[in-house]
Design an enzyme around this catalytic site. Structure first.
Site, mmCIF file in Angstrom:
data_model
loop_
_atom_site.group_PDB
_atom_site.id
_atom_site.type_symbol
_atom_site.label_atom_id
_atom_site.label_comp_id
_atom_site.label_asym_id
_atom_site.label_seq_id
_atom_site.Cartn_x
_atom_site.Cartn_y
_atom_site.Cartn_z
ATOM 1 N N GLY A 74 37.534 38.308 30.988
ATOM 2 C CA GLY A 74 38.626 39.132 31.515
ATOM 3 C C GLY A 74 38.150 40.217 32.467
ATOM 4 O O GLY A 74 37.051 40.148 33.012
ATOM 5 N N HIS A 95 38.153 40.015 38.656
ATOM 6 C CA HIS A 95 37.893 40.446 40.029
ATOM 7 C C HIS A 95 37.870 39.181 40.876
ATOM 8 O O HIS A 95 38.116 38.066 40.363
ATOM 9 C CB HIS A 95 36.580 41.228 40.120
ATOM 10 C CG HIS A 95 35.414 40.542 39.474
ATOM 11 N ND1 HIS A 95 34.889 39.370 39.953
ATOM 12 C CD2 HIS A 95 34.693 40.847 38.357
ATOM 13 C CE1 HIS A 95 33.890 38.988 39.192
ATOM 14 N NE2 HIS A 95 33.746 39.856 38.204
ATOM 15 N N GLY A 115 35.566 37.400 42.012
ATOM 16 C CA GLY A 115 34.635 36.353 41.561
ATOM 17 C C GLY A 115 35.332 35.413 40.584
ATOM 18 O O GLY A 115 35.250 34.177 40.716
ATOM 19 N N HIS A 116 36.037 35.990 39.615
ATOM 20 C CA HIS A 116 36.796 35.164 38.671
ATOM 21 C C HIS A 116 37.855 34.334 39.412
ATOM 22 O O HIS A 116 38.047 33.146 39.134
ATOM 23 C CB HIS A 116 37.519 36.044 37.648
ATOM 24 C CG HIS A 116 36.612 36.821 36.731
ATOM 25 N ND1 HIS A 116 36.519 38.187 36.778
ATOM 26 C CD2 HIS A 116 35.765 36.427 35.753
ATOM 27 C CE1 HIS A 116 35.667 38.604 35.854
ATOM 28 N NE2 HIS A 116 35.187 37.560 35.224
ATOM 29 N N GLN A 161 27.898 38.098 21.645
ATOM 30 C CA GLN A 161 26.904 38.173 22.716
ATOM 31 C C GLN A 161 26.577 39.611 23.122
ATOM 32 O O GLN A 161 25.818 39.833 24.066
ATOM 33 C CB GLN A 161 27.343 37.354 23.925
ATOM 34 C CG GLN A 161 28.516 37.897 24.699
ATOM 35 C CD GLN A 161 29.037 36.888 25.699
ATOM 36 O OE1 GLN A 161 29.592 35.857 25.337
ATOM 37 N NE2 GLN A 161 28.863 37.172 26.982
ATOM 38 N N GLY A 217 29.800 30.960 37.263
ATOM 39 C CA GLY A 217 29.293 31.661 38.446
ATOM 40 C C GLY A 217 27.774 31.634 38.502
ATOM 41 O O GLY A 217 27.106 31.814 37.482
ATOM 42 N N LYS A 225 26.125 33.875 39.692
ATOM 43 C CA LYS A 225 25.681 35.255 39.456
ATOM 44 C C LYS A 225 24.955 35.360 38.111
ATOM 45 O O LYS A 225 23.954 36.051 37.990
ATOM 46 C CB LYS A 225 26.881 36.190 39.461
ATOM 47 C CG LYS A 225 26.471 37.578 39.128
ATOM 48 C CD LYS A 225 27.628 38.520 39.079
ATOM 49 C CE LYS A 225 27.182 39.757 38.358
ATOM 50 N NZ LYS A 225 27.374 39.634 36.918
ATOM 51 N N SER A 256 31.382 42.353 39.691
ATOM 52 C CA SER A 256 31.150 42.324 38.249
ATOM 53 C C SER A 256 32.183 43.223 37.590
ATOM 54 O O SER A 256 32.567 44.259 38.155
ATOM 55 C CB SER A 256 29.748 42.855 37.930
ATOM 56 O OG SER A 256 29.656 43.188 36.560
ATOM 57 N N ARG A 274 31.628 45.082 35.332
ATOM 58 C CA ARG A 274 30.963 46.343 34.994
ATOM 59 C C ARG A 274 30.955 47.335 36.158
ATOM 60 O O ARG A 274 30.676 48.516 35.951
ATOM 61 C CB ARG A 274 29.516 46.083 34.565
ATOM 62 C CG ARG A 274 29.421 45.269 33.285
ATOM 63 C CD ARG A 274 27.978 44.923 32.978
ATOM 64 N NE ARG A 274 27.878 43.996 31.861
ATOM 65 C CZ ARG A 274 27.828 44.341 30.582
ATOM 66 N NH1 ARG A 274 27.863 45.610 30.262
ATOM 67 N NH2 ARG A 274 27.752 43.437 29.638
HETATM 68 P P1 AMP Z 1 32.547 37.080 32.828
HETATM 69 O O1 AMP Z 1 34.006 37.376 32.664
HETATM 70 O O2 AMP Z 1 31.775 38.223 33.413
HETATM 71 O O3 AMP Z 1 31.930 36.491 31.594
HETATM 72 O O4 AMP Z 1 32.458 35.942 33.933
HETATM 73 C C1 AMP Z 1 33.170 34.742 33.816
HETATM 74 C C2 AMP Z 1 32.642 33.765 34.811
HETATM 75 O O5 AMP Z 1 32.784 34.297 36.120
HETATM 76 C C3 AMP Z 1 31.140 33.484 34.609
HETATM 77 O O6 AMP Z 1 30.891 32.099 34.836
HETATM 78 C C4 AMP Z 1 30.512 34.340 35.661
HETATM 79 O O7 AMP Z 1 29.251 33.847 36.097
HETATM 80 C C5 AMP Z 1 31.538 34.252 36.776
HETATM 81 N N1 AMP Z 1 31.383 35.377 37.685
HETATM 82 C C6 AMP Z 1 31.297 36.698 37.370
HETATM 83 N N2 AMP Z 1 31.089 37.432 38.470
HETATM 84 C C7 AMP Z 1 31.042 36.567 39.511
HETATM 85 C C8 AMP Z 1 30.840 36.703 40.924
HETATM 86 N N3 AMP Z 1 30.659 37.897 41.490
HETATM 87 N N4 AMP Z 1 30.860 35.584 41.679
HETATM 88 C C9 AMP Z 1 31.035 34.360 41.114
HETATM 89 N N5 AMP Z 1 31.230 34.171 39.802
HETATM 90 C C10 AMP Z 1 31.232 35.250 39.018
#
Ligand code: AMP
Length: 282
Positions: free
Chosen positions: A31, A34, A36-37, A61, A148, A150, A186, A188
């Site tokens: 959640g 941004h 990226g998601h 985690q 991602g 990343k 991110s 964060r």
């Molecule tokens: P998270 O919510 O941070 O666990 O991320 C969920 C998915 O989105 C994971 O597969 C991450 O690698 C991907 N993700 C997070 N940030 C980015 C980004 N800046 N660009 C591409 N994918 C991303």
């Protein structure tokens, strides 16, 4: 867009979609969406007939309870964004719905892949990741799952888990989406102060310097690591945690860049820990 909590209802929804001949695309997330998601969701939308996104901040985690408590959450905004990206099903379980038997006793051991770099900095992190992703894959069933680049070490762990456990999942990597100054998006990033935000692009700068050196003929990992460390370590208010050049699949450090290698970096900006990575030109 439908919103479902319990795993058996998600499984029924996905089984139903597959029975109708639909290909299921799946994007696991924590959640605080941004761009990226959103890029992952749109890619899943483009390449499949039905799109499932999971939204679950997985306690397993997080080693540090303060990090878990500080993790940004905004359920209403996330629903609107997922809906706008063409998601069909948002799987948004509570902790009790995700782990109905209580804290998992049987977990997925990521082996040596879980001990290096991010695993060394965050003991138990990849066991938590692998366990929840296996749990999520069981909920969704056969699918294409989008991750991602990343989080490249996470991607390597998931790819290896799918291969080793024979899960009916095709893992698809999506390039890192960045802000205009290069900072990897991110969840964060919202916790950075304006000064920390201004310093944060040093991660990408260091990585691109390493890639430039490779293009100019440098093959020694030590020289590349030194360049990244100079850039990141030389930025005020930033504590470099690690910089390395690793084999894309095993995350073992390499000495000489020959095959598919990746530069990785992690640093602290006050209370906020950020990571970034870049595939090096072959
Ligand atoms: P998270 O919510 O941070 O666990 O991320 C969920 C998915 O989105 C994971 O597969 C991450 O690698 C991907 N993700 C997070 N940030 C980015 C980004 N800046 N660009 C591409 N994918 C991303």
């Amino acid at each position: 867009m439908e919103v479902i909590g319990p795993a058996p209802e998600v499984r029924a929804w996905c089984d139903d979609a597959r029975a109708r001949g639909a290909r299921v695309g799946f994007v696991p997330t924590m959640g605080a969406f941004h761009d990226g998601h959103v890029a992952l969701m749109r890619r899943a939308r483009d390449e499949n007939d039905a799109v499932v996104v999971s939204l679950f901040v997985n306690p397993l985690q997080f080693g540090d309870p303060a990090d878990l408590a500080a993790y940004p959450r905004d359920a209403e905004r996330d629903r609107t964004i997922a809906d706008g990206a063409g998601v069909d099903l948002l799987w948004s379980p509570t902790v009790a719905q995700m782990y109905p038997a209580g804290d998992p006793v049987v977990t997925v051991d990521p082996g040596v892949l879980g001990e290096r770099f991010e695993g060394a900095s965050r003991p138990g992190h990849f066991r938590g990741v692998a366990t929840v992703v296996a749990r999520l894959f069981n909920g969704v069933g056969a699918c294409r799952a989008y991750f991602g680049e990343k989080d490249a070490q996470q991607l390597a762990v998931v790819r290896r888990m799918v291969a080793d456990l024979g899960q009916p999942v095709e893992v698809i990597a999506h390039p890192t989406v960045r802000e205009t100054d290069g900072l990897a998006m991110s969840s964060r990033n919202v916790r950075l102060t304006p000064e920390q935000r201004a310093a944060a692009p040093c991660l990408f700068l260091g990585l691109t310097e390493a890639a430039t050196l490779v293009r100019a003929g440098t093959r020694s990992a030590a020289e590349l690591v030194a360049a990244i460390a100079r850039e990141v370590g030389g930025t005020e208010g930033v504590d470099l945690e690690y910089a390395a050049v690793v084999d894309e699949r095993t995350f073992a450090p390499v000495e000489v860049v020959e095959g598919p290698a990746r530069a990785i970096v992690a640093a602290r900006f006050g209370a906020v820990r950020l990571i970034d990575t870049l595939g090096l030109p072959g």
